[in-house]
Scaffold this active site. Sequence first.
Site, PDB file in Angstrom:
ATOM      1  N   LYS A   1      -3.375   1.433  -5.201  1.00 59.72           N
ATOM      2  CA  LYS A   1      -2.841   0.850  -6.535  1.00 59.72           C
ATOM      3  C   LYS A   1      -3.913  -0.075  -7.424  1.00 59.72           C
ATOM      4  O   LYS A   1      -4.770  -0.541  -6.503  1.00 59.72           O
ATOM      5  CB  LYS A   1      -1.529   0.331  -6.310  1.00 59.72           C
ATOM      6  CG  LYS A   1      -0.564   1.204  -5.788  1.00 59.72           C
ATOM      7  CD  LYS A   1       0.833   0.728  -5.763  1.00 59.72           C
ATOM      8  CE  LYS A   1       2.068   1.574  -5.237  1.00 59.72           C
ATOM      9  NZ  LYS A   1       3.146   1.017  -5.367  1.00 59.72           N
TER      10      LYS A   1
ATOM     11  N   TYR B   1       6.645   8.954 -11.730  1.00 62.02           N
ATOM     12  CA  TYR B   1       7.916   8.064 -11.337  1.00 62.02           C
ATOM     13  C   TYR B   1       9.157   8.370 -11.991  1.00 62.02           C
ATOM     14  O   TYR B   1      10.148   7.703 -11.948  1.00 62.02           O
ATOM     15  CB  TYR B   1       7.359   6.654 -11.253  1.00 62.02           C
ATOM     16  CG  TYR B   1       6.439   6.000 -10.142  1.00 62.02           C
ATOM     17  CD1 TYR B   1       6.778   6.001  -9.052  1.00 62.02           C
ATOM     18  CD2 TYR B   1       5.030   5.658 -10.725  1.00 62.02           C
ATOM     19  CE1 TYR B   1       5.892   5.410  -7.934  1.00 62.02           C
ATOM     20  CE2 TYR B   1       4.313   5.096  -9.715  1.00 62.02           C
ATOM     21  CZ  TYR B   1       4.531   5.099  -8.394  1.00 62.02           C
ATOM     22  OH  TYR B   1       3.524   4.714  -7.582  1.00 62.02           O
TER      23      TYR B   1
ATOM     24  N   ASN C   1       1.867  -3.833  -4.621  1.00 65.54           N
ATOM     25  CA  ASN C   1       1.962  -3.708  -2.840  1.00 65.54           C
ATOM     26  C   ASN C   1       1.043  -2.825  -2.290  1.00 65.54           C
ATOM     27  O   ASN C   1       1.044  -2.131  -1.439  1.00 65.54           O
ATOM     28  CB  ASN C   1       3.218  -3.210  -2.517  1.00 65.54           C
ATOM     29  CG  ASN C   1       4.059  -2.091  -3.081  1.00 65.54           C
ATOM     30  OD1 ASN C   1       3.231  -1.144  -3.762  1.00 65.54           O
ATOM     31  ND2 ASN C   1       5.183  -1.615  -2.922  1.00 65.54           N
TER      32      ASN C   1
ATOM     33  N   HIS D   1       0.725   3.425  -2.569  1.00 65.46           N
ATOM     34  CA  HIS D   1       1.849   4.392  -2.553  1.00 65.46           C
ATOM     35  C   HIS D   1       1.727   5.419  -1.249  1.00 65.46           C
ATOM     36  O   HIS D   1       0.832   6.012  -1.181  1.00 65.46           O
ATOM     37  CB  HIS D   1       1.972   5.029  -3.877  1.00 65.46           C
ATOM     38  CG  HIS D   1       2.874   6.245  -3.909  1.00 65.46           C
ATOM     39  ND1 HIS D   1       4.251   5.986  -4.243  1.00 65.46           N
ATOM     40  CD2 HIS D   1       2.696   7.332  -3.638  1.00 65.46           C
ATOM     41  CE1 HIS D   1       4.866   7.238  -4.183  1.00 65.46           C
ATOM     42  NE2 HIS D   1       3.705   8.204  -3.996  1.00 65.46           N
TER      43      HIS D   1
ATOM     44  N   GLU E   1       3.886  15.476  -5.674  1.00 68.18           N
ATOM     45  CA  GLU E   1       2.801  14.478  -5.753  1.00 68.18           C
ATOM     46  C   GLU E   1       1.181  14.932  -5.740  1.00 68.18           C
ATOM     47  O   GLU E   1       0.538  14.793  -6.446  1.00 68.18           O
ATOM     48  CB  GLU E   1       3.018  13.269  -4.931  1.00 68.18           C
ATOM     49  CG  GLU E   1       4.199  12.457  -5.269  1.00 68.18           C
ATOM     50  CD  GLU E   1       4.704  11.409  -4.279  1.00 68.18           C
ATOM     51  OE1 GLU E   1       5.695  10.644  -4.750  1.00 68.18           O
ATOM     52  OE2 GLU E   1       3.905  11.191  -3.332  1.00 68.18           O
TER      53      GLU E   1
END
Length: 137
Positions: free
Chosen positions: A9, A49, A112, A115, A126
């Site tokens: 990310k 998302y 975080n 993913h 994805e």
Amino acid sequence: MQRTFSIIKPDAVRKGQTAAVLAMMEAAGFRIVAIKKLSISKPQAAGFYAVHAQRPFFDSLTTFMSSGPAFVLVLEKENAIADLRKLMGATNPANAEEGTIRKKFAGSIEENTVHGSDAEETAAFEIGYFFAGYELV
């Protein structure tokens, strides 16, 4: 062999942690099938998302994911999906086990670091969202 999808990310890319995250993945036995660096637009993030569209964090998530460059990857190994989830650690880095990517690098529940797909169907969606079949060597 099983394939899974991952994103390093924007927070991790900004902090210069990409190589260290990739090294952890490779050390855990993952083979990188495909990788590319890109900037995800807010509409692309919203499509990716879409499953979270009704959640209160959707806008901040899509804003964050479009805030800078990220790396998208296709990884392969036996039990790739479950093994990557274990290597990533809990979504909230405060709850992540020692030795996981999120425990080591993540700053918050949203920023975080990484993913990873949560199921085979999700991984297929994805992977197809960011990669054409000819890119998967």
